[in-house]
Design a protein around this motif. Structure first.
Motif, PDB file in Angstrom:
ATOM      1  N   ASN A 192       0.797  -1.224   0.000  1.00  0.00           N
ATOM      2  CA  ASN A 192       0.000   0.000   0.000  1.00  0.00           C
ATOM      3  C   ASN A 192       0.834   1.283   0.000  1.00  0.00           C
ATOM      4  O   ASN A 192       0.562   2.219   0.740  1.00  0.00           O
ATOM      5  N   VAL A 193       1.829   1.306  -0.844  1.00  0.00           N
ATOM      6  CA  VAL A 193       2.693   2.481  -0.939  1.00  0.00           C
ATOM      7  C   VAL A 193       2.176   3.392  -2.047  1.00  0.00           C
ATOM      8  O   VAL A 193       1.937   2.942  -3.173  1.00  0.00           O
ATOM      9  N   SER A 194       1.997   4.666  -1.732  1.00  0.00           N
ATOM     10  CA  SER A 194       1.625   5.660  -2.742  1.00  0.00           C
ATOM     11  C   SER A 194       2.842   5.923  -3.612  1.00  0.00           C
ATOM     12  O   SER A 194       3.942   6.130  -3.100  1.00  0.00           O
ATOM     13  N   ARG A 195       2.605   5.916  -4.913  1.00  0.00           N
ATOM     14  CA  ARG A 195       3.710   6.169  -5.840  1.00  0.00           C
ATOM     15  C   ARG A 195       3.312   7.301  -6.766  1.00  0.00           C
ATOM     16  O   ARG A 195       2.224   7.282  -7.347  1.00  0.00           O
TER      17      ARG A 195
ATOM     18  N   ASN B 227      -1.468   3.113  -6.298  1.00  0.00           N
ATOM     19  CA  ASN B 227      -0.798   2.552  -5.117  1.00  0.00           C
ATOM     20  C   ASN B 227      -0.337   1.134  -5.405  1.00  0.00           C
ATOM     21  O   ASN B 227      -0.926   0.434  -6.215  1.00  0.00           O
ATOM     22  N   SER B 228       0.708   0.731  -4.707  1.00  0.00           N
ATOM     23  CA  SER B 228       1.189  -0.639  -4.850  1.00  0.00           C
ATOM     24  C   SER B 228       0.139  -1.601  -4.317  1.00  0.00           C
ATOM     25  O   SER B 228      -0.860  -1.196  -3.717  1.00  0.00           O
TER      26      SER B 228
ATOM     27  N   LEU C 270      10.747  -3.488  -0.597  1.00  0.00           N
ATOM     28  CA  LEU C 270      10.102  -4.708  -1.102  1.00  0.00           C
ATOM     29  C   LEU C 270       8.643  -4.438  -1.495  1.00  0.00           C
ATOM     30  O   LEU C 270       7.721  -5.120  -1.049  1.00  0.00           O
ATOM     31  N   ILE C 271       8.454  -3.447  -2.334  1.00  0.00           N
ATOM     32  CA  ILE C 271       7.116  -3.084  -2.804  1.00  0.00           C
ATOM     33  C   ILE C 271       6.719  -4.056  -3.909  1.00  0.00           C
ATOM     34  O   ILE C 271       7.474  -4.279  -4.854  1.00  0.00           O
TER      35      ILE C 271
END
Length: 190
Positions: free
Chosen positions: A118-121, A126-127, A178-179
């Motif tokens: 759940n990483v914003s890129r 989002n991932s 580790l996305i």
């Protein structure tokens, strides 16, 4: 311990359990003098001795559907160190709703896993999140828990160190977290 030592400004610790003798082989922050004490206060006391500059917020409670969203909203990154599936799914769902990254880890017997969800890129969707990797929560009793299966004592230290490294990568913007990848480590492999 490593996030505290690294100087992370604020760490929230959530747990409703007390230290028991069976914890000591894998939860090395504690010692025999902590048996019977709440894990949150015992951990915070030791961490304050290591680095008094870190703000440690103690939540002597069980994370549940009534408090999860509010607690998660207080922090920039969520570190999932839980030992049960219902908590993992709840944390994941709250992080998706609050748009918070979560650094997941799990251990069982001789194997551990770490992933960043759940990483914003910038400019991208989002991932993935925990449910993308594990869409269906296992039924009660379908997968052995740590009490039933056991865990090699050094494994949580190894996996926890990797997990702390992933948090530091996210906070500092360095390296490649580790996305959308799952790291699996097995202590019995060469």
């Amino acid at each position: 311990q490593y996030l505290n030592a690294a100087g992370i400004g604020c760490i929230g610790i959530v747990d409703d359990d007390v230290v028991s003798l069976s914890n000591l082989h894998r939860q090395v922050l504690f010692d025999t003098t902590d048996i019977g004490k709440p894990k949150v206060s015992a951990a915070a006391a030791k961490l304050r001795l290591m680095n008094p500059d870190t703000e440690l917020i103690e939540y002597q409670m069980r994370l549940n559907k009534n408090n999860c969203l509010d607690l998660i909203n207080e922090f920039d990154v969520v570190v999932d160190c839980t030992d049960n599936f219902s908590s993992r799914y709840m944390i994941n769902d709250a992080c998706v709703l609050k748009n918070k990254p979560v650094v997941f880890a799990a251990v069982s017997m001789f194997e551990g896993q770490v992933a960043v969800f759940n990483v914003s890129r910038k400019g991208k969707q989002n991932s993935g999140n925990y449910r993308d990797l594990f869409p269906v929560q296992p039924e009660q009793g379908e997968v052995m828990n740590c009490t039933e299966a056991g865990v090699l004592g050094v494994l949580p230290g190894i996996i926890g160190s990797i997990q702390a490294s992933e948090v530091i990568k996210l906070i500092t913007g360095t390296g490649e977290p580790l996305i959308n990848r799952l790291l699996t480590y097995n202590t019995t492999d060469n």
